[in-house]
Motif scaffolding. Structure first.
Motif, PDB file in Angstrom:
ATOM      1  N   ILE A 124      12.850  45.286  49.975  1.00 48.44           N
ATOM      2  CA  ILE A 124      12.515  44.781  49.883  1.00 48.44           C
ATOM      3  C   ILE A 124      12.222  43.309  51.293  1.00 48.44           C
ATOM      4  O   ILE A 124      12.813  43.442  51.872  1.00 48.44           O
ATOM      5  CB  ILE A 124      12.850  43.286  48.816  1.00 48.44           C
ATOM      6  CG1 ILE A 124      12.986  43.936  47.679  1.00 48.44           C
ATOM      7  CG2 ILE A 124      11.687  41.805  49.365  1.00 48.44           C
ATOM      8  CD1 ILE A 124      13.245  43.191  46.448  1.00 48.44           C
ATOM      9  N   GLN A 160      22.962  49.576  62.596  1.00 46.86           N
ATOM     10  CA  GLN A 160      23.435  47.926  62.199  1.00 46.86           C
ATOM     11  C   GLN A 160      22.781  46.275  62.371  1.00 46.86           C
ATOM     12  O   GLN A 160      23.194  45.915  62.124  1.00 46.86           O
ATOM     13  CB  GLN A 160      24.346  47.759  63.958  1.00 46.86           C
ATOM     14  CG  GLN A 160      24.600  46.766  64.706  1.00 46.86           C
ATOM     15  CD  GLN A 160      23.936  48.447  65.500  1.00 46.86           C
ATOM     16  OE1 GLN A 160      23.446  49.698  65.273  1.00 46.86           O
ATOM     17  NE2 GLN A 160      24.253  47.650  66.904  1.00 46.86           N
ATOM     18  N   PHE A 161      21.555  47.088  62.731  1.00 44.61           N
ATOM     19  CA  PHE A 161      20.978  46.179  62.660  1.00 44.61           C
ATOM     20  C   PHE A 161      19.763  46.049  60.954  1.00 44.61           C
ATOM     21  O   PHE A 161      18.874  45.006  61.061  1.00 44.61           O
ATOM     22  CB  PHE A 161      19.656  45.688  63.510  1.00 44.61           C
ATOM     23  CG  PHE A 161      20.125  46.018  64.927  1.00 44.61           C
ATOM     24  CD1 PHE A 161      21.150  44.534  65.519  1.00 44.61           C
ATOM     25  CD2 PHE A 161      20.356  46.728  65.629  1.00 44.61           C
ATOM     26  CE1 PHE A 161      21.575  44.602  66.957  1.00 44.61           C
ATOM     27  CE2 PHE A 161      20.616  47.054  67.458  1.00 44.61           C
ATOM     28  CZ  PHE A 161      21.506  45.624  67.446  1.00 44.61           C
ATOM     29  N   ALA A 162      20.284  47.029  60.139  1.00 45.34           N
ATOM     30  CA  ALA A 162      19.595  46.861  58.726  1.00 45.34           C
ATOM     31  C   ALA A 162      18.245  47.388  59.746  1.00 45.34           C
ATOM     32  O   ALA A 162      16.919  47.728  58.823  1.00 45.34           O
ATOM     33  CB  ALA A 162      19.589  46.132  58.299  1.00 45.34           C
ATOM     34  N   GLY A 194      14.634  46.135  61.204  1.00 50.24           N
ATOM     35  CA  GLY A 194      15.253  45.831  60.651  1.00 50.24           C
ATOM     36  C   GLY A 194      15.394  44.081  59.567  1.00 50.24           C
ATOM     37  O   GLY A 194      16.070  43.073  59.362  1.00 50.24           O
ATOM     38  N   GLU A 195      14.946  42.936  61.373  1.00 49.99           N
ATOM     39  CA  GLU A 195      14.825  41.637  60.915  1.00 49.99           C
ATOM     40  C   GLU A 195      14.085  41.010  60.076  1.00 49.99           C
ATOM     41  O   GLU A 195      13.735  40.458  59.452  1.00 49.99           O
ATOM     42  CB  GLU A 195      13.996  40.991  62.466  1.00 49.99           C
ATOM     43  CG  GLU A 195      12.990  41.197  62.998  1.00 49.99           C
ATOM     44  CD  GLU A 195      12.267  40.623  63.702  1.00 49.99           C
ATOM     45  OE1 GLU A 195      12.227  39.599  63.743  1.00 49.99           O
ATOM     46  OE2 GLU A 195      11.521  41.276  65.197  1.00 49.99           O
ATOM     47  N   VAL A 214      13.595  42.864  57.396  1.00 47.45           N
ATOM     48  CA  VAL A 214      14.185  42.892  55.754  1.00 47.45           C
ATOM     49  C   VAL A 214      14.949  42.472  55.155  1.00 47.45           C
ATOM     50  O   VAL A 214      15.841  41.500  55.829  1.00 47.45           O
ATOM     51  CB  VAL A 214      15.961  44.929  55.958  1.00 47.45           C
ATOM     52  CG1 VAL A 214      16.241  45.362  54.966  1.00 47.45           C
ATOM     53  CG2 VAL A 214      14.485  45.850  56.686  1.00 47.45           C
ATOM     54  N   VAL A 215      14.634  42.391  54.137  1.00 39.71           N
ATOM     55  CA  VAL A 215      15.436  41.378  53.369  1.00 39.71           C
ATOM     56  C   VAL A 215      16.577  41.586  52.111  1.00 39.71           C
ATOM     57  O   VAL A 215      18.121  41.327  52.329  1.00 39.71           O
ATOM     58  CB  VAL A 215      14.260  40.265  52.274  1.00 39.71           C
ATOM     59  CG1 VAL A 215      15.412  39.672  51.009  1.00 39.71           C
ATOM     60  CG2 VAL A 215      13.493  39.352  52.982  1.00 39.71           C
ATOM     61  N   LEU A 216      16.102  43.206  51.746  1.00 38.33           N
ATOM     62  CA  LEU A 216      17.070  43.762  50.740  1.00 38.33           C
ATOM     63  C   LEU A 216      16.865  44.852  50.444  1.00 38.33           C
ATOM     64  O   LEU A 216      15.969  45.564  50.437  1.00 38.33           O
ATOM     65  CB  LEU A 216      16.583  42.864  49.502  1.00 38.33           C
ATOM     66  CG  LEU A 216      17.856  43.338  47.970  1.00 38.33           C
ATOM     67  CD1 LEU A 216      17.539  42.473  47.276  1.00 38.33           C
ATOM     68  CD2 LEU A 216      16.709  44.085  47.335  1.00 38.33           C
ATOM     69  N   ILE A 217      17.672  46.031  50.473  1.00 37.12           N
ATOM     70  CA  ILE A 217      17.370  47.197  50.245  1.00 37.12           C
ATOM     71  C   ILE A 217      18.714  47.301  48.797  1.00 37.12           C
ATOM     72  O   ILE A 217      19.462  47.241  48.987  1.00 37.12           O
ATOM     73  CB  ILE A 217      18.330  47.685  51.379  1.00 37.12           C
ATOM     74  CG1 ILE A 217      17.420  48.002  52.720  1.00 37.12           C
ATOM     75  CG2 ILE A 217      18.165  49.390  50.961  1.00 37.12           C
ATOM     76  CD1 ILE A 217      17.784  48.422  53.929  1.00 37.12           C
TER      77      ILE A 217
END
Lengths: 93, 127
Positions: free
Chosen positions: B25, B41-43, B72-73, B75-78
């Protein structure tokens, strides 16, 4: 590092994480890291009719930067220990 | 130079989710589905065979996207998709991209109309 340590103590407990987009997810705290990224297991969306796409998500990773609140279990804090740790942290170590 | 760093991952690492079908999301509310091929590490994540799932009320549509790197910034949820369960409730109906775009536009217009109505009524001071 205080809150990182604090969250590590809460691993295995049931929490509700509310995100900045108003999505609230309850689940068992699986792990947490230095950015306060959170992994939840056995998740359930609090308002699940509004978020049907979350139906089949049972484990999830939440980026620390999007968290608004974490609701903890009522017995989630030992105030005395937390006070001590806070003072120690404020003194710089 | 080796591609992979030290293999002592933090507890929240997405390593367990590699090669799994995930729902990502994003901050703008978009929902992407794909197979996780890489992360850091930043997603930041790489999704293979990504598709965007658009839902409007009881309608949904999957738009194929391909291979995506998501910064990554955003990204809310995986979320890991449980293959045993239905991805969506049974009452949801799959429609074509054209139909979902129409539905999205209708929804947007409806919320905008609600906004202007509310603005006009503000002087009445009701809530």
């Amino acid at each position: 590092m205080l809150f990182f340590s604090y969250f590590k103590e809460l691993v295995g407990k049931e929490v509700i994480v509310e995100l900045k987009n108003d999505l609230a997810i309850s689940g068992i705290l699986h792990s947490v890291d230095q950015y306060l990224n959170i992994k939840l297991e056995n998740t359930r969306v609090v308002d699940d009719t509004k978020y049907p796409h979350m139906l089949s998500v049972k484990n999830c990773f939440i980026r620390g930067s999007v968290v608004r609140y974490v609701q903890l279990p009522p017995d989630g804090v030992d105030v005395d220990i937390l006070h001590d740790a806070t003072r120690r942290e404020a003194r710089g170590g | 130079m080796s591609w992979s760093g030290p293999d002592n991952f933090p507890a929240t690492s997405l390593a367990d989710n590699l090669d799994k079908k995930l729902l990502v999301i994003l901050r703008d509310g978009r929902k992407l589905i794909g197979v996780l091929r890489s992360f850091d590490q930043f997603a930041n994540v790489v999704l293979e065979g990504a598709l965007e799932r658009i839902t409007v009320g009881e309608l949904y549509c999957d738009l194929p996207l391909g291979l995506y790197i998501i910064r990554g910034e955003n990204v809310v949820l995986i979320g890991e998709l449980d293959l045993e369960r239905e991805e969506l409730p049974s009452f949801m109906v799959r429609v074509t991209p054209t139909e979902i775009k129409q539905a999205q536009k209708a929804e947007k217009d409806a919320t905008e109309l609600k906004g202007t109505m509310r603005k006009r009524m503000e002087f009445l001071d009701i809530d």
